[in-house]
Design an enzyme around this catalytic site. Structure first.
Site, PDB file in Angstrom:
ATOM      1  N   ALA A   7       0.864  -1.181   0.000  1.00 54.57           N
ATOM      2  CA  ALA A   7       0.000   0.000   0.000  1.00 54.57           C
ATOM      3  C   ALA A   7       0.899   1.229   0.000  1.00 54.57           C
ATOM      4  O   ALA A   7       2.053   1.165   0.438  1.00 54.57           O
ATOM      5  CB  ALA A   7      -0.882  -0.018   1.234  1.00 54.57           C
TER       6      ALA A   7
ATOM      7  N   GLU B 185      -0.670  -9.315  -0.721  1.00 52.53           N
ATOM      8  CA  GLU B 185      -2.086  -9.587  -0.424  1.00 52.53           C
ATOM      9  C   GLU B 185      -2.950  -9.570  -1.680  1.00 52.53           C
ATOM     10  O   GLU B 185      -3.851 -10.411  -1.834  1.00 52.53           O
ATOM     11  CB  GLU B 185      -2.582  -8.571   0.615  1.00 52.53           C
ATOM     12  CG  GLU B 185      -1.879  -8.783   1.945  1.00 52.53           C
ATOM     13  CD  GLU B 185      -2.155  -7.693   2.962  1.00 52.53           C
ATOM     14  OE1 GLU B 185      -2.369  -8.024   4.133  1.00 52.53           O
ATOM     15  OE2 GLU B 185      -2.146  -6.507   2.598  1.00 52.53           O
TER      16      GLU B 185
ATOM     17  N   GLU C  21       4.878  -5.156   7.133  1.00 56.58           N
ATOM     18  CA  GLU C  21       4.144  -4.088   7.814  1.00 56.58           C
ATOM     19  C   GLU C  21       4.655  -3.849   9.228  1.00 56.58           C
ATOM     20  O   GLU C  21       4.572  -2.746   9.754  1.00 56.58           O
ATOM     21  CB  GLU C  21       2.639  -4.419   7.863  1.00 56.58           C
ATOM     22  CG  GLU C  21       1.930  -4.278   6.521  1.00 56.58           C
ATOM     23  CD  GLU C  21       1.899  -5.553   5.695  1.00 56.58           C
ATOM     24  OE1 GLU C  21       2.755  -6.444   5.885  1.00 56.58           O
ATOM     25  OE2 GLU C  21       0.996  -5.657   4.839  1.00 56.58           O
TER      26      GLU C  21
ATOM     27  N   GLY D 232       0.554  -5.055   0.915  1.00 55.09           N
ATOM     28  CA  GLY D 232      -0.645  -5.120   0.076  1.00 55.09           C
ATOM     29  C   GLY D 232      -0.381  -5.757  -1.281  1.00 55.09           C
ATOM     30  O   GLY D 232      -1.293  -6.312  -1.891  1.00 55.09           O
TER      31      GLY D 232
HETATM   32  N1  CO8 Z   1       4.635   3.198  -0.631  1.00 59.22           N
HETATM   33  C1  CO8 Z   1       5.039   4.366  -1.193  1.00 59.22           C
HETATM   34  N2  CO8 Z   1       6.163   4.494  -1.890  1.00 59.22           N
HETATM   35  C2  CO8 Z   1       6.947   3.398  -2.017  1.00 59.22           C
HETATM   36  C3  CO8 Z   1       6.596   2.159  -1.462  1.00 59.22           C
HETATM   37  C4  CO8 Z   1       5.379   2.072  -0.743  1.00 59.22           C
HETATM   38  N3  CO8 Z   1       4.915   0.920  -0.215  1.00 59.22           N
HETATM   39  N4  CO8 Z   1       7.573   1.273  -1.733  1.00 59.22           N
HETATM   40  C5  CO8 Z   1       8.491   1.922  -2.474  1.00 59.22           C
HETATM   41  N5  CO8 Z   1       8.118   3.210  -2.642  1.00 59.22           N
HETATM   42  C6  CO8 Z   1       8.838   4.276  -3.354  1.00 59.22           C
HETATM   43  C7  CO8 Z   1      10.010   4.791  -2.536  1.00 59.22           C
HETATM   44  O1  CO8 Z   1       9.579   5.740  -1.593  1.00 59.22           O
HETATM   45  C8  CO8 Z   1      10.881   5.366  -3.631  1.00 59.22           C
HETATM   46  O2  CO8 Z   1      10.367   6.603  -4.021  1.00 59.22           O
HETATM   47  P1  CO8 Z   1      11.324   7.940  -3.960  1.00 59.22           P
HETATM   48  O3  CO8 Z   1      12.405   7.622  -4.957  1.00 59.22           O
HETATM   49  O4  CO8 Z   1      10.396   9.027  -4.378  1.00 59.22           O
HETATM   50  O5  CO8 Z   1      11.824   8.021  -2.575  1.00 59.22           O
HETATM   51  C9  CO8 Z   1      10.654   4.410  -4.797  1.00 59.22           C
HETATM   52  O6  CO8 Z   1       9.433   3.743  -4.522  1.00 59.22           O
HETATM   53  C10 CO8 Z   1      11.749   3.358  -4.941  1.00 59.22           C
HETATM   54  O7  CO8 Z   1      11.871   2.698  -3.700  1.00 59.22           O
HETATM   55  P2  CO8 Z   1      13.292   2.493  -2.980  1.00 59.22           P
HETATM   56  O8  CO8 Z   1      14.215   3.618  -3.302  1.00 59.22           O
HETATM   57  O9  CO8 Z   1      13.010   2.223  -1.537  1.00 59.22           O
HETATM   58  O10 CO8 Z   1      13.777   1.180  -3.736  1.00 59.22           O
HETATM   59  P3  CO8 Z   1      14.776   0.056  -3.186  1.00 59.22           P
HETATM   60  O11 CO8 Z   1      15.078  -0.806  -4.355  1.00 59.22           O
HETATM   61  O12 CO8 Z   1      15.892   0.660  -2.435  1.00 59.22           O
HETATM   62  O13 CO8 Z   1      13.897  -0.791  -2.116  1.00 59.22           O
HETATM   63  C11 CO8 Z   1      11.946  -1.940  -1.322  1.00 59.22           C
HETATM   64  C12 CO8 Z   1      12.805  -1.531  -2.551  1.00 59.22           C
HETATM   65  C13 CO8 Z   1      12.688  -2.924  -0.442  1.00 59.22           C
HETATM   66  C14 CO8 Z   1      10.683  -2.595  -1.891  1.00 59.22           C
HETATM   67  C15 CO8 Z   1      11.568  -0.673  -0.506  1.00 59.22           C
HETATM   68  O14 CO8 Z   1      11.058   0.327  -1.395  1.00 59.22           O
HETATM   69  C16 CO8 Z   1      10.547  -0.910   0.558  1.00 59.22           C
HETATM   70  O15 CO8 Z   1      10.857  -1.444   1.604  1.00 59.22           O
HETATM   71  N6  CO8 Z   1       9.270  -0.481   0.324  1.00 59.22           N
HETATM   72  C17 CO8 Z   1       8.231  -0.551   1.308  1.00 59.22           C
HETATM   73  C18 CO8 Z   1       7.717  -1.973   1.454  1.00 59.22           C
HETATM   74  C19 CO8 Z   1       6.636  -2.029   2.510  1.00 59.22           C
HETATM   75  O16 CO8 Z   1       6.837  -1.726   3.658  1.00 59.22           O
HETATM   76  N7  CO8 Z   1       5.412  -2.436   2.088  1.00 59.22           N
HETATM   77  C20 CO8 Z   1       4.289  -2.545   2.965  1.00 59.22           C
HETATM   78  C21 CO8 Z   1       3.476  -1.280   2.901  1.00 59.22           C
HETATM   79  S1  CO8 Z   1       2.169  -1.254   4.097  1.00 59.22           S
HETATM   80  C22 CO8 Z   1       0.965  -2.202   3.421  1.00 59.22           C
HETATM   81  O17 CO8 Z   1       1.073  -2.703   2.336  1.00 59.22           O
HETATM   82  C23 CO8 Z   1      -0.260  -2.381   4.262  1.00 59.22           C
HETATM   83  C24 CO8 Z   1      -1.223  -3.290   3.565  1.00 59.22           C
HETATM   84  C25 CO8 Z   1      -2.621  -2.957   3.895  1.00 59.22           C
HETATM   85  C26 CO8 Z   1      -3.554  -3.456   2.834  1.00 59.22           C
HETATM   86  C27 CO8 Z   1      -3.211  -2.951   1.447  1.00 59.22           C
HETATM   87  C28 CO8 Z   1      -4.246  -3.211   0.455  1.00 59.22           C
HETATM   88  C29 CO8 Z   1      -3.904  -2.746  -0.938  1.00 59.22           C
END
Ligand code: CO8
Length: 258
Positions: A65, A112, A132, A109
């Protein structure tokens, strides 16, 4: 219909939906989720579509998400909007088969949504996770529920408590994905599987989907009764007559969804 965050393409009765927010690793914001649900519903209603493939990019199916969109929400905001309930309900109401073709990250998400599809074909590069806990929340759309049914308590606890990622190989061993393929062949394999499904009777595909899904909702005896009644009901269709006649006549069946 033109979308902002997804691409939709229909070929040979298969609808390919590609999540397309590369700048955010396909993070699932409200626009994307709304467009995804609308595209799935359109495909479900279209005579031109018999199976759906949902995919992302080489780097990410979806990284979860959209954290930027959620970060400042209050309890009252998420409670009042019933955040993500509508997405879950709309995706799970799709009657046609949906294959998730996953390469790269399928996190939170993203994992999911993949689990809401009917089965997952993973590229060797796929990484699944419910991270999460690192954000101070629990999974919100099946990460503690569907994942546990797929992979069992121990692995689900491990994934949800440590936030670690599972490789495609581990996910296949654990029963989360149906097959792992080389990254370059992911779309070809998923479209091939979808094509096979598209050749069957739609009546039977929908009945299979409803029957397998009952296995997650009903005790075994009730599930067996549901399955048997659906099996019996298929004898009212022309496609059952055609399928069995074709076998006996040693020819390909020509199903007509009747
Ligand atoms: N939300 C918003 N932006 C994101 C997300 C995210 N989940 N993941 C990545 N991005 C963005 C980053 O902020 C970055 O943007 P910017 O360059 O503007 O800063 C861009 O994508 C590239 O990401 P990274 O630079 O972090 O890329 P890396 O290759 O270094 O890392 C990762 C990749 C490991 C995937 C890392 O981006 C990461 O850890 N992302 C977050 C993963 C996460 O925590 N996901 C869970 C989110 S919470 C959730 O899903 C709750 C579910 C509830 C139900 C959802 C129903 C749809």
């Amino acid at each position: 219909m033109a979308y902002e965050t997804i691409n939709v393409d229909i070929q040979d009765h298969v609808c390919l939906i590609k999540l397309n927010r590369p700048e955010a690793l396909n993070a699932l914001n409200s626009v994307l989720l709304g467009e995804l649900c609308a595209a799935l519903e359109d495909a479900d209603a279209s005579d031109k579509v018999r199976c759906i493939v949902l995919t992302g990019s080489e780097k990410a199916f979806a990284a979860g998400a959209d954290i930027k969109e959620m970060a400042d929400m209050s309890y009252v905001d998420v409670f009042t909007s019933n955040l993500f309930a509508d997405t879950n309900n709309r995706i799970c109401a799709i009657r046609k088969p949906i294959i998730a073709a996953v390469a790269g990250y399928a996190l939170g998400g993203g994992c999911e949504v993949a689990m809401m599809c009917d089965f997952i074909i993973a590229a060797e590069t796929a990484k699944f996770g419910q991270p999460e806990i690192n954000l101070g929340v629990v999974a919100g759309m099946g990460g503690t529920q569907r994942l546990t049914r797929f992979v069992g308590k121990s692995k689900s606890m491990d994934m949800n408590l440590t936030g670690r990622f599972m490789t495609a190989e581990e996910a296949e061993r654990a029963g989360l994905v149906s097959r792992v393929v080389p990254a370059k062949k992911l779309i070809e394999e998923a479209m091939g599987a979808a094509q096979k499904i598209a050749e069957k009777s739609m009546l039977t595909s929908v009945a299979v989907k409803e029957s397998v899904n009952r296995a997650y909702e009903l005790p075994l005896s009730e599930g067996m009764l549901f399955e048997r009644r659906v099996f019996h009901a298929m004898f009212a269709t022309e496609d059952q007559k055609e399928g069995m006649a074709a076998f006996l006549e040693k020819r390909e069946a020509q199903f007509r969804d009747k």
